[in-house]
Design a protein around this motif. Structure first.
Motif, PDB file in Angstrom:
ATOM      1  N   GLN A 133       2.378   6.598  -6.995  1.00  0.00           N
ATOM      2  CA  GLN A 133       1.311   7.362  -7.662  1.00  0.00           C
ATOM      3  C   GLN A 133       1.401   8.842  -7.315  1.00  0.00           C
ATOM      4  O   GLN A 133       1.227   9.697  -8.191  1.00  0.00           O
ATOM      5  CB  GLN A 133      -0.055   6.790  -7.311  1.00  0.00           C
ATOM      6  CG  GLN A 133      -0.195   5.365  -7.793  1.00  0.00           C
ATOM      7  CD  GLN A 133      -1.619   4.939  -8.063  1.00  0.00           C
ATOM      8  OE1 GLN A 133      -1.867   4.102  -8.920  1.00  0.00           O
ATOM      9  NE2 GLN A 133      -2.570   5.466  -7.313  1.00  0.00           N
ATOM     10  N   SER A 149      -2.301  11.506  -3.833  1.00  0.00           N
ATOM     11  CA  SER A 149      -2.541  10.652  -5.002  1.00  0.00           C
ATOM     12  C   SER A 149      -3.936  10.897  -5.562  1.00  0.00           C
ATOM     13  O   SER A 149      -4.097  11.139  -6.765  1.00  0.00           O
ATOM     14  CB  SER A 149      -2.437   9.169  -4.617  1.00  0.00           C
ATOM     15  OG  SER A 149      -1.167   8.849  -4.166  1.00  0.00           O
ATOM     16  N   ALA A 150      -4.935  10.822  -4.687  1.00  0.00           N
ATOM     17  CA  ALA A 150      -6.326  10.927  -5.152  1.00  0.00           C
ATOM     18  C   ALA A 150      -6.576  12.282  -5.795  1.00  0.00           C
ATOM     19  O   ALA A 150      -7.151  12.362  -6.890  1.00  0.00           O
ATOM     20  CB  ALA A 150      -7.280  10.692  -3.972  1.00  0.00           C
ATOM     21  N   ILE A 179      -4.702  12.673  -9.180  1.00  0.00           N
ATOM     22  CA  ILE A 179      -5.329  11.873 -10.240  1.00  0.00           C
ATOM     23  C   ILE A 179      -6.649  12.525 -10.662  1.00  0.00           C
ATOM     24  O   ILE A 179      -6.953  12.624 -11.852  1.00  0.00           O
ATOM     25  CB  ILE A 179      -5.535  10.409  -9.769  1.00  0.00           C
ATOM     26  CG1 ILE A 179      -4.173   9.731  -9.606  1.00  0.00           C
ATOM     27  CG2 ILE A 179      -6.397   9.637 -10.751  1.00  0.00           C
ATOM     28  CD1 ILE A 179      -4.224   8.406  -8.887  1.00  0.00           C
ATOM     29  N   THR A 208      -2.256   9.294   0.377  1.00  0.00           N
ATOM     30  CA  THR A 208      -3.511   8.916  -0.289  1.00  0.00           C
ATOM     31  C   THR A 208      -4.207  10.152  -0.835  1.00  0.00           C
ATOM     32  O   THR A 208      -4.675  10.162  -1.991  1.00  0.00           O
ATOM     33  CB  THR A 208      -4.452   8.200   0.706  1.00  0.00           C
ATOM     34  OG1 THR A 208      -3.746   7.142   1.335  1.00  0.00           O
ATOM     35  CG2 THR A 208      -5.671   7.637  -0.005  1.00  0.00           C
ATOM     36  N   ILE A 246       0.848  -1.199   0.000  1.00  0.00           N
ATOM     37  CA  ILE A 246       0.000   0.000   0.000  1.00  0.00           C
ATOM     38  C   ILE A 246       0.878   1.242   0.000  1.00  0.00           C
ATOM     39  O   ILE A 246       0.651   2.188  -0.763  1.00  0.00           O
ATOM     40  CB  ILE A 246      -0.933  -0.026   1.227  1.00  0.00           C
ATOM     41  CG1 ILE A 246      -1.930  -1.169   1.078  1.00  0.00           C
ATOM     42  CG2 ILE A 246      -1.622   1.309   1.422  1.00  0.00           C
ATOM     43  CD1 ILE A 246      -2.756  -1.438   2.305  1.00  0.00           C
ATOM     44  N   LEU A 287       3.997   1.500  -1.082  1.00  0.00           N
ATOM     45  CA  LEU A 287       4.696   1.642  -2.360  1.00  0.00           C
ATOM     46  C   LEU A 287       3.798   2.233  -3.436  1.00  0.00           C
ATOM     47  O   LEU A 287       4.194   3.116  -4.198  1.00  0.00           O
ATOM     48  CB  LEU A 287       5.208   0.278  -2.833  1.00  0.00           C
ATOM     49  CG  LEU A 287       6.392  -0.297  -2.072  1.00  0.00           C
ATOM     50  CD1 LEU A 287       6.813  -1.612  -2.705  1.00  0.00           C
ATOM     51  CD2 LEU A 287       7.564   0.675  -2.053  1.00  0.00           C
ATOM     52  N   VAL A 288       2.565   1.725  -3.492  1.00  0.00           N
ATOM     53  CA  VAL A 288       1.616   2.179  -4.509  1.00  0.00           C
ATOM     54  C   VAL A 288       1.336   3.671  -4.353  1.00  0.00           C
ATOM     55  O   VAL A 288       1.316   4.422  -5.332  1.00  0.00           O
ATOM     56  CB  VAL A 288       0.330   1.333  -4.377  1.00  0.00           C
ATOM     57  CG1 VAL A 288      -0.874   2.094  -4.867  1.00  0.00           C
ATOM     58  CG2 VAL A 288       0.501   0.031  -5.128  1.00  0.00           C
ATOM     59  N   LEU A 289       1.143   4.108  -3.105  1.00  0.00           N
ATOM     60  CA  LEU A 289       0.838   5.521  -2.867  1.00  0.00           C
ATOM     61  C   LEU A 289       2.058   6.391  -3.159  1.00  0.00           C
ATOM     62  O   LEU A 289       1.948   7.464  -3.754  1.00  0.00           O
ATOM     63  CB  LEU A 289       0.368   5.728  -1.428  1.00  0.00           C
ATOM     64  CG  LEU A 289      -0.977   5.073  -1.095  1.00  0.00           C
ATOM     65  CD1 LEU A 289      -1.274   5.217   0.387  1.00  0.00           C
ATOM     66  CD2 LEU A 289      -2.102   5.687  -1.919  1.00  0.00           C
ATOM     67  N   LEU A 309       4.314  10.142  -9.401  1.00  0.00           N
ATOM     68  CA  LEU A 309       4.090  10.261 -10.842  1.00  0.00           C
ATOM     69  C   LEU A 309       3.057  11.325 -11.173  1.00  0.00           C
ATOM     70  O   LEU A 309       3.209  12.068 -12.138  1.00  0.00           O
ATOM     71  CB  LEU A 309       3.637   8.909 -11.427  1.00  0.00           C
ATOM     72  CG  LEU A 309       4.709   7.823 -11.543  1.00  0.00           C
ATOM     73  CD1 LEU A 309       4.096   6.526 -12.038  1.00  0.00           C
ATOM     74  CD2 LEU A 309       5.819   8.266 -12.493  1.00  0.00           C
ATOM     75  N   PHE A 310       1.977  11.404 -10.364  1.00  0.00           N
ATOM     76  CA  PHE A 310       0.880  12.323 -10.710  1.00  0.00           C
ATOM     77  C   PHE A 310       1.025  13.693 -10.066  1.00  0.00           C
ATOM     78  O   PHE A 310       0.361  14.622 -10.476  1.00  0.00           O
ATOM     79  CB  PHE A 310      -0.472  11.700 -10.344  1.00  0.00           C
ATOM     80  CG  PHE A 310      -0.950  10.684 -11.323  1.00  0.00           C
ATOM     81  CD1 PHE A 310      -1.711  11.062 -12.416  1.00  0.00           C
ATOM     82  CD2 PHE A 310      -0.612   9.347 -11.177  1.00  0.00           C
ATOM     83  CE1 PHE A 310      -2.143  10.132 -13.336  1.00  0.00           C
ATOM     84  CE2 PHE A 310      -1.045   8.401 -12.095  1.00  0.00           C
ATOM     85  CZ  PHE A 310      -1.803   8.794 -13.180  1.00  0.00           C
ATOM     86  N   PHE A 346      -5.840  15.287 -12.832  1.00  0.00           N
ATOM     87  CA  PHE A 346      -5.504  14.822 -14.177  1.00  0.00           C
ATOM     88  C   PHE A 346      -6.773  14.530 -14.985  1.00  0.00           C
ATOM     89  O   PHE A 346      -6.875  14.899 -16.154  1.00  0.00           O
ATOM     90  CB  PHE A 346      -4.620  13.569 -14.098  1.00  0.00           C
ATOM     91  CG  PHE A 346      -4.194  13.071 -15.448  1.00  0.00           C
ATOM     92  CD1 PHE A 346      -3.061  13.577 -16.063  1.00  0.00           C
ATOM     93  CD2 PHE A 346      -4.956  12.124 -16.129  1.00  0.00           C
ATOM     94  CE1 PHE A 346      -2.675  13.137 -17.320  1.00  0.00           C
ATOM     95  CE2 PHE A 346      -4.575  11.683 -17.392  1.00  0.00           C
ATOM     96  CZ  PHE A 346      -3.433  12.195 -17.974  1.00  0.00           C
ATOM     97  N   PHE A 347      -7.746  13.868 -14.349  1.00  0.00           N
ATOM     98  CA  PHE A 347      -9.008  13.567 -15.036  1.00  0.00           C
ATOM     99  C   PHE A 347      -9.706  14.851 -15.481  1.00  0.00           C
ATOM    100  O   PHE A 347     -10.180  14.954 -16.613  1.00  0.00           O
ATOM    101  CB  PHE A 347      -9.943  12.759 -14.117  1.00  0.00           C
ATOM    102  CG  PHE A 347      -9.755  11.278 -14.226  1.00  0.00           C
ATOM    103  CD1 PHE A 347      -8.792  10.622 -13.474  1.00  0.00           C
ATOM    104  CD2 PHE A 347     -10.533  10.527 -15.095  1.00  0.00           C
ATOM    105  CE1 PHE A 347      -8.610   9.254 -13.581  1.00  0.00           C
ATOM    106  CE2 PHE A 347     -10.360   9.153 -15.207  1.00  0.00           C
ATOM    107  CZ  PHE A 347      -9.398   8.519 -14.453  1.00  0.00           C
ATOM    108  N   TRP A 362      -2.186   8.616   4.955  1.00  0.00           N
ATOM    109  CA  TRP A 362      -3.398   9.351   4.555  1.00  0.00           C
ATOM    110  C   TRP A 362      -3.045  10.571   3.724  1.00  0.00           C
ATOM    111  O   TRP A 362      -3.751  10.899   2.762  1.00  0.00           O
ATOM    112  CB  TRP A 362      -4.226   9.750   5.785  1.00  0.00           C
ATOM    113  CG  TRP A 362      -5.074   8.615   6.299  1.00  0.00           C
ATOM    114  CD1 TRP A 362      -4.978   8.008   7.513  1.00  0.00           C
ATOM    115  CD2 TRP A 362      -6.146   7.936   5.610  1.00  0.00           C
ATOM    116  NE1 TRP A 362      -5.902   7.002   7.620  1.00  0.00           N
ATOM    117  CE2 TRP A 362      -6.632   6.931   6.470  1.00  0.00           C
ATOM    118  CE3 TRP A 362      -6.726   8.074   4.345  1.00  0.00           C
ATOM    119  CZ2 TRP A 362      -7.676   6.075   6.109  1.00  0.00           C
ATOM    120  CZ3 TRP A 362      -7.769   7.214   3.978  1.00  0.00           C
ATOM    121  CH2 TRP A 362      -8.237   6.223   4.856  1.00  0.00           C
TER     122      TRP A 362
END
Lengths: 145, 145, 145
Positions: free
Chosen positions: B69, B122-123, B126, B119, B62, B64-66, B72-73, B129-130, B116
């Motif tokens: 992301q 990241s959120a 992203i 998170t 968890i 690593l993923v956060l 990158l974002f 970006f959307f 958190w």
């Protein structure tokens, strides 16, 4: 971009299939010894298979991270070859642990050794990237010059 | 491409070394308290070290993923700095848990807080970006205009 | 590059939030049944919630790897859609397991099915990449020609 990661991706899919095989082995062992979830304790034969799966699952993310970093920062083919060695070692570890606790030791040391090599390759190649990126020092070039 | 991820990769290698350290601590504790695999229960001193390692392993993917992301974002340097804070928090958590169950709480809340934040970063990035990709709405540009 | 991974990243953040929800459920269950760490055994109601979280954590890295590989090597939108199905399945699995061991089975088979589809998509699309990259054989083109 995909041609820089296709060998890493192929080894990763093999790793996922290996993990799936370990999960299935635990399901079979649960049926064989009559241990329904959520129980996780039972005869040593069951607990060895269960622990072999849990241990492999705990190491799986670490393995993947090292595989991909060694592949991206150093050499894809070498990282994939080390990855295959690790997956073989894990298979022998699982099969050994199934037989007895001591039979897991040799493949456990082997897998750990492969992981340490992948760690060293990752760390050194990232360090090399930092040195050439920030200091302009290309050690590989110096060594081969 | 590698210059967009080298700080993330460096923090990831540190994280792997930390996980390796936690695994070694469990091995030493097994020897100290004479608890051979596949057994995982024993005196509270052993179980605390064992649970500290298991908990850290569960959170590692968890984290690593956060980290990646958010890097990158949003921003590689900020993500890597938060990643270092998380790894420090995890170390204190492990050392605290080794002493007593209550000594793990403060670093546990700290690590969770960093996660958190990662998170949220990241959120939101992203989502940003959307919005800019599909609606053409660049909120950061609006805010700084 | 980010427009090739933004859907995968969005599903990944949802997955992280789901994992956080599962961790919180275990914390609430520990309070409810009075089971302080490092203890992990207790009444079946607690052990089911605990095992549901552990099982979801073990599958999380496997899920992420398949999601991203299927997205990168085949189709981002399809991989993200399958990822959402998996996360729904996991939620039902957790809620089912909370009620009874047998109520976890249907969503467990559903989640496993989605993972096998993601595995097949990953494996076939990587195989397709190898064939077109090394042999010059483009099967998709042959099929649609």
């Amino acid at each position: 971009m995909l041609d820089q990661i296709h060998w890493l991706a192929a080894v990763t899919v093999l790793g996922v299939l290996e993990q799936a095989y370990f999960f299935l082995q635990v399901i079979y062992a649960r049926r064989l010894f009559g241990i329904s979830p959520p129980k996780i304790s039972g005869p040593p034969e069951f607990e060895r298979i269960f622990r072999a799966q849990v241990n492999s699952s705990e190491y799986f993310p670490i393995f993947l991270v090292l595989l991909w970093q060694a592949g991206l920062f150093f050499h894809q083919g070498l990282a994939a070859a080390l990855g295959l060695l690790y997956l073989c070692g894990r298979y022998c570890y699982f099969m050994g642990y199934k037989t007895s606790s001591s039979a897991r030791l040799t493949p456990m040391y082997f897998s750990a050794g492969v992981l340490w090599i992948l760690t060293a390759v990752s760390a050194l190649s990232i360090l090399h990237f930092f040195l050439s990126h920030y200091v302009g020092l290309n050690i590989l070039q110096l060594l081969t010059a």
